[in-house]
Motif scaffolding. Structure first.
Motif, PDB file in Angstrom:
ATOM      1  N   LEU A 153       0.825  -1.209   0.000  1.00  0.00           N
ATOM      2  CA  LEU A 153       0.000   0.000   0.000  1.00  0.00           C
ATOM      3  C   LEU A 153       0.860   1.260   0.000  1.00  0.00           C
ATOM      4  CD1 LEU A 153      -2.896  -0.962   2.427  1.00  0.00           C
ATOM      5  CD2 LEU A 153      -3.061  -0.536  -0.033  1.00  0.00           C
ATOM      6  N   VAL A 154       1.949   1.265   0.737  1.00  0.00           N
ATOM      7  CA  VAL A 154       2.847   2.426   0.751  1.00  0.00           C
ATOM      8  C   VAL A 154       3.410   2.659  -0.653  1.00  0.00           C
ATOM      9  CG1 VAL A 154       5.077   3.287   1.601  1.00  0.00           C
ATOM     10  CG2 VAL A 154       3.409   2.335   3.201  1.00  0.00           C
ATOM     11  N   VAL A 155       3.838   1.601  -1.314  1.00  0.00           N
ATOM     12  CA  VAL A 155       4.369   1.741  -2.670  1.00  0.00           C
ATOM     13  C   VAL A 155       3.286   2.283  -3.604  1.00  0.00           C
ATOM     14  CG1 VAL A 155       5.252   0.471  -4.682  1.00  0.00           C
ATOM     15  CG2 VAL A 155       6.200   0.031  -2.410  1.00  0.00           C
ATOM     16  N   VAL A 156       2.069   1.770  -3.487  1.00  0.00           N
ATOM     17  CA  VAL A 156       0.962   2.262  -4.314  1.00  0.00           C
ATOM     18  C   VAL A 156       0.769   3.758  -4.080  1.00  0.00           C
ATOM     19  CG1 VAL A 156      -1.556   2.180  -4.630  1.00  0.00           C
ATOM     20  CG2 VAL A 156      -0.238   0.054  -4.514  1.00  0.00           C
ATOM     21  N   LEU A 157       0.783   4.177  -2.826  1.00  0.00           N
ATOM     22  CA  LEU A 157       0.552   5.588  -2.505  1.00  0.00           C
ATOM     23  C   LEU A 157       1.692   6.493  -2.978  1.00  0.00           C
ATOM     24  CD1 LEU A 157      -1.034   5.243   1.046  1.00  0.00           C
ATOM     25  CD2 LEU A 157      -2.192   5.711  -1.140  1.00  0.00           C
ATOM     26  N   VAL A 158       2.905   5.970  -3.032  1.00  0.00           N
ATOM     27  CA  VAL A 158       4.047   6.768  -3.490  1.00  0.00           C
ATOM     28  C   VAL A 158       4.139   6.781  -5.014  1.00  0.00           C
ATOM     29  CG1 VAL A 158       6.578   6.892  -3.505  1.00  0.00           C
ATOM     30  CG2 VAL A 158       5.360   6.469  -1.359  1.00  0.00           C
ATOM     31  N   LEU A 159       3.976   5.621  -5.652  1.00  0.00           N
ATOM     32  CA  LEU A 159       4.152   5.537  -7.108  1.00  0.00           C
ATOM     33  C   LEU A 159       2.966   6.069  -7.911  1.00  0.00           C
ATOM     34  CD1 LEU A 159       5.912   2.121  -7.827  1.00  0.00           C
ATOM     35  CD2 LEU A 159       6.865   4.423  -7.880  1.00  0.00           C
ATOM     36  N   THR A 160       1.770   5.935  -7.374  1.00  0.00           N
ATOM     37  CA  THR A 160       0.587   6.315  -8.151  1.00  0.00           C
ATOM     38  C   THR A 160       0.614   7.762  -8.643  1.00  0.00           C
ATOM     39  OG1 THR A 160      -0.793   4.599  -7.181  1.00  0.00           O
ATOM     40  CG2 THR A 160      -1.933   6.517  -8.091  1.00  0.00           C
ATOM     41  N   PRO A 161       0.928   8.753  -7.804  1.00  0.00           N
ATOM     42  CA  PRO A 161       0.958  10.118  -8.339  1.00  0.00           C
ATOM     43  C   PRO A 161       1.972  10.287  -9.470  1.00  0.00           C
ATOM     44  CG  PRO A 161       0.996  10.171  -5.946  1.00  0.00           C
ATOM     45  CD  PRO A 161       1.166   8.735  -6.368  1.00  0.00           C
ATOM     46  N   LEU A 162       3.108   9.624  -9.360  1.00  0.00           N
ATOM     47  CA  LEU A 162       4.122   9.720 -10.412  1.00  0.00           C
ATOM     48  C   LEU A 162       3.628   9.090 -11.710  1.00  0.00           C
ATOM     49  CD1 LEU A 162       7.235   8.772  -8.244  1.00  0.00           C
ATOM     50  CD2 LEU A 162       6.447  11.071  -8.882  1.00  0.00           C
ATOM     51  N   LEU A 163       3.033   7.908 -11.602  1.00  0.00           N
ATOM     52  CA  LEU A 163       2.483   7.246 -12.786  1.00  0.00           C
ATOM     53  C   LEU A 163       1.325   8.051 -13.376  1.00  0.00           C
ATOM     54  CD1 LEU A 163       2.484   3.554 -11.506  1.00  0.00           C
ATOM     55  CD2 LEU A 163       3.983   4.532 -13.250  1.00  0.00           C
ATOM     56  N   HIS A 164       0.469   8.573 -12.515  1.00  0.00           N
ATOM     57  CA  HIS A 164      -0.686   9.341 -12.949  1.00  0.00           C
ATOM     58  C   HIS A 164      -0.254  10.588 -13.720  1.00  0.00           C
ATOM     59  CE1 HIS A 164      -4.135  12.128 -12.369  1.00  0.00           C
ATOM     60  NE2 HIS A 164      -4.832  11.026 -12.591  1.00  0.00           N
ATOM     61  N   LEU A 165       0.657  11.337 -13.145  1.00  0.00           N
ATOM     62  CA  LEU A 165       1.125  12.554 -13.810  1.00  0.00           C
ATOM     63  C   LEU A 165       1.847  12.232 -15.115  1.00  0.00           C
ATOM     64  CD1 LEU A 165       2.311  14.571 -10.688  1.00  0.00           C
ATOM     65  CD2 LEU A 165       0.298  15.018 -12.104  1.00  0.00           C
ATOM     66  N   GLY A 166       2.645  11.166 -15.104  1.00  0.00           N
ATOM     67  CA  GLY A 166       3.373  10.769 -16.313  1.00  0.00           C
ATOM     68  C   GLY A 166       2.455  10.354 -17.445  1.00  0.00           C
ATOM     69  N   THR A 167       1.462   9.524 -17.155  1.00  0.00           N
ATOM     70  CA  THR A 167       0.551   9.087 -18.215  1.00  0.00           C
ATOM     71  C   THR A 167      -0.337  10.223 -18.694  1.00  0.00           C
ATOM     72  OG1 THR A 167      -1.044   8.243 -16.593  1.00  0.00           O
ATOM     73  CG2 THR A 167       0.525   6.652 -17.511  1.00  0.00           C
ATOM     74  N   ASN A 168      -0.740  11.108 -17.776  1.00  0.00           N
ATOM     75  CA  ASN A 168      -1.549  12.251 -18.198  1.00  0.00           C
ATOM     76  C   ASN A 168      -0.753  13.189 -19.096  1.00  0.00           C
ATOM     77  OD1 ASN A 168      -3.922  11.489 -17.018  1.00  0.00           O
ATOM     78  ND2 ASN A 168      -3.605  12.675 -15.165  1.00  0.00           N
ATOM     79  N   PHE A 169       0.513  13.382 -18.793  1.00  0.00           N
ATOM     80  CA  PHE A 169       1.349  14.241 -19.630  1.00  0.00           C
ATOM     81  C   PHE A 169       1.511  13.633 -21.022  1.00  0.00           C
ATOM     82  CE2 PHE A 169       5.427  15.769 -21.264  1.00  0.00           C
ATOM     83  CZ  PHE A 169       5.173  17.142 -21.268  1.00  0.00           C
ATOM     84  N   ILE A 170       1.711  12.329 -21.073  1.00  0.00           N
ATOM     85  CA  ILE A 170       1.826  11.644 -22.374  1.00  0.00           C
ATOM     86  C   ILE A 170       0.527  11.790 -23.162  1.00  0.00           C
ATOM     87  CG2 ILE A 170       2.038   9.363 -23.464  1.00  0.00           C
ATOM     88  CD1 ILE A 170       4.024   8.697 -21.122  1.00  0.00           C
TER      89      ILE A 170
END
Length: 181
Positions: A153-170
């Motif tokens: 859960l900690v990894v999900v909470l840390v990585l999700t914003p990075l993945l979210h912002l990255g895919t939205n930018f793409i």
């Protein structure tokens, strides 16, 4: 579980929840869920939340879960990691929960006066996570507890914003979204 295994399990387990909102954007259009209704002069959800997008997003996430289930033995054998597989109810609960979380966030945005596409930091990155995790826990609590351990859960909470912002930018750069967040 090593840090690398924890990261792999977190991304793997959230895969069916990470895909739906992007698939819904690609499906585009259709009848709005709110049917054009308003509350206090503002749309309940807006034109961006459609029945077609919700169905396509949920289906896309379920297909991802099926593919991951098929790949799990090979990946587990190659890495030695304990790779989770998705029970049938979870195959639908994770992506549908992601869509419901995003729809609920859209309603909250409208209630706070934000227009479609307006940034709402924090909510934009975690709405679908909360929805998917709640629905997965409701669908299969034992599976949920065994898969989404505190470190995962900690990894999900840390990585999700990075993945979210990255895919939205793409998606923004590809012309699929009108804003980069």
């Amino acid at each position: 579980m090593s840090l690398v295994e924890t990261i792999v399990v977190a991304i793997w387990a959230m895969g069916p929840a990470y895909v739906p909102n992007n698939a819904a954007v690609l499906a585009g259009g259709g009848r709005p869920i709110d049917g054009g209704r308003t509350l206090g002069g503002a749309r309940l959800l807006g034109d961006g939340k459609t029945w077609r997008g919700t169905a396509v997003g949920t289906l896309a996430g379920a297909v991802v879960a099926l593919v991951l289930n098929a790949l799990a033995p090979t990946v587990a054998g190659a890495t030695g990691f304990s790779i989770p597989t998705f029970p049938p109810l979870v195959m639908v609960a994770l992506p549908f929960g992601a869509m419901v979380g995003d729809i609920a966030a859209s309603g909250l945005k409208r209630r706070t006066g934000r227009e479609r596409g307006a940034a709402f930091p924090g909510l934009d990155q975690y709405d679908f996570v909360v929805g998917s995790l709640v629905f997965a826990a409701l669908a299969a609590l034992d599976w949920f507890a065994a898969t989404f351990t505190p470190p995962v859960l900690v990894v999900v909470l840390v990585l999700t914003p990075l993945l979210h912002l990255g895919t939205n930018f793409i998606a923004y750069r590809a012309g699929l979204k009108s804003e980069p967040w």
